[in-house]
Structure formats: structure tokens, C-alpha cells
Scaffold this motif. Structure first.
Motif, PDB file in Angstrom:
ATOM      1  N   TYR A  57       1.748   3.279  -7.181  1.00 58.12           N
ATOM      2  CA  TYR A  57       2.216   2.035  -6.564  1.00 58.12           C
ATOM      3  C   TYR A  57       1.843   1.981  -5.083  1.00 58.12           C
ATOM      4  CZ  TYR A  57       5.195  -1.738  -4.943  1.00 58.12           C
ATOM      5  OH  TYR A  57       5.645  -2.897  -4.372  1.00 58.12           O
ATOM      6  N   ASN A  58       1.948   3.108  -4.403  1.00 56.93           N
ATOM      7  CA  ASN A  58       1.584   3.137  -2.980  1.00 56.93           C
ATOM      8  C   ASN A  58       0.089   2.879  -2.784  1.00 56.93           C
ATOM      9  OD1 ASN A  58       4.183   3.605  -2.114  1.00 56.93           O
ATOM     10  ND2 ASN A  58       3.948   5.819  -2.105  1.00 56.93           N
ATOM     11  N   ASP A  59      -0.728   3.354  -3.722  1.00 58.76           N
ATOM     12  CA  ASP A  59      -2.170   3.131  -3.636  1.00 58.76           C
ATOM     13  C   ASP A  59      -2.555   1.701  -4.004  1.00 58.76           C
ATOM     14  OD1 ASP A  59      -2.525   5.754  -2.866  1.00 58.76           O
ATOM     15  OD2 ASP A  59      -3.093   6.452  -4.883  1.00 58.76           O
ATOM     16  N   ASN A  60      -1.834   1.132  -4.989  1.00 63.09           N
ATOM     17  CA  ASN A  60      -2.182  -0.187  -5.502  1.00 63.09           C
ATOM     18  C   ASN A  60      -0.891  -0.920  -5.864  1.00 63.09           C
ATOM     19  OD1 ASN A  60      -3.507  -2.381  -6.546  1.00 63.09           O
ATOM     20  ND2 ASN A  60      -4.157  -1.350  -8.430  1.00 63.09           N
ATOM     21  N   PRO A  61      -0.269  -1.600  -4.900  1.00 61.83           N
ATOM     22  CA  PRO A  61       1.030  -2.234  -5.161  1.00 61.83           C
ATOM     23  C   PRO A  61       0.916  -3.524  -5.977  1.00 61.83           C
ATOM     24  CG  PRO A  61       0.405  -2.553  -2.870  1.00 61.83           C
ATOM     25  CD  PRO A  61      -0.646  -1.697  -3.503  1.00 61.83           C
ATOM     26  N   THR A  62       0.829  -3.381  -7.281  1.00 70.57           N
ATOM     27  CA  THR A  62       0.769  -4.532  -8.178  1.00 70.57           C
ATOM     28  C   THR A  62       2.096  -4.655  -8.926  1.00 70.57           C
ATOM     29  OG1 THR A  62      -0.102  -3.220 -10.007  1.00 70.57           O
ATOM     30  CG2 THR A  62      -1.717  -4.219  -8.518  1.00 70.57           C
ATOM     31  N   LYS A  63       2.277  -5.792  -9.596  1.00 69.26           N
ATOM     32  CA  LYS A  63       3.504  -6.002 -10.372  1.00 69.26           C
ATOM     33  C   LYS A  63       3.615  -4.991 -11.512  1.00 69.26           C
ATOM     34  CE  LYS A  63       4.135 -10.892  -9.415  1.00 69.26           C
ATOM     35  NZ  LYS A  63       4.238 -12.223  -9.985  1.00 69.26           N
ATOM     36  N   GLN A  64       2.483  -4.694 -12.118  1.00 74.07           N
ATOM     37  CA  GLN A  64       2.482  -3.736 -13.228  1.00 74.07           C
ATOM     38  C   GLN A  64       2.892  -2.342 -12.725  1.00 74.07           C
ATOM     39  OE1 GLN A  64      -1.300  -3.245 -15.127  1.00 74.07           O
ATOM     40  NE2 GLN A  64      -0.486  -1.928 -16.747  1.00 74.07           N
TER      41      GLN A  64
END
Length: 104
Positions: A57-64
Motif C-alpha cells: 500500500y505504501n508503494d502503490n496506494p490504490t483502493k484494492q
């Protein structure tokens, strides 16, 4: 009935009964220790999954990734509670084993 057999006598039957009881307690202690260690390993895996989800999540904060993080957080929270309980139980088990003379 078992207490009647453990008179501390020196007959072969009494000695065998004493050894059988001690062996039974030793096996029960080993099984309980093994089960607690397995539980601790499972808890550590669940906590590690949460850490991986947090990193994702920290690398790629998307909804998924956020949904995955929230799901893993609930599991990791319970795993941490279980881990603390298992550690306390393991400490008690080791103290009991030491009292029984199983510590070597």
C-alpha cells in the motif's frame, strides 16, 4: 486409581507404573509445546502478511491495496492477541515442565 499405584514402592510393577505416568506427562508436554509453536508460527505468518500488505500500500496506494491492508489488519490484530496468549501459555508450560523435572 493412578494415585494408588504411585506409592513410591520398589516393586517392578510400581516402578513401571511410575515410569509410565512420567512418560505420559512428558509426551503430553511435548505435544502441547509443539502445538503452541505451530500456533506461534501461524501468527507470525499472519503478521508478516499484514506487513507485506502495508508495504504494498505504501508503494502503490490504490483502493484494492487499501482493502487488502484493512482485511489483513483485522487478521493481524487477532493474530497478535493469539500470539501473546500462546507465548504466555508456553511460558506456563515450560515452568510446569521444569517443576516436573523435564527441563534438561
Amino acid at each position: 486409581m493412578e494415585d494408588l499405584l504411585l506409592t513410591g514402592g520398589s516393586t517392578p510393577f510400581e516402578q513401571a507404573a511410575t515410569r509410565r505416568l512420567k512418560s505420559s506427562k512428558r509426551v503430553a508436554t511435548m505435544v502441547a509445546t509443539t502445538e503452541l509453536i505451530k500456533l506461534l508460527e501461524e501468527c507470525n505468518k499472519m503478521i508478516d502478511c499484514y506487513r507485506e500488505a502495508m508495504a504494498a500500500y505504501n508503494d502503490n496506494p490504490t483502493k484494492q491495496n487499501r482493502a487488502q491492508l484493512e482485511g489483513d489488519l483485522a487478521i493481524a490484530t487477532q493474530a497478535l492477541k493469539d500470539k501473546r496468549s500462546a507465548e504466555a501459555a508456553l511460558e506456563q508450560l515450560m515452568a510446569a515442565a521444569e517443576e516436573l523435572g523435564f527441563a534438561e
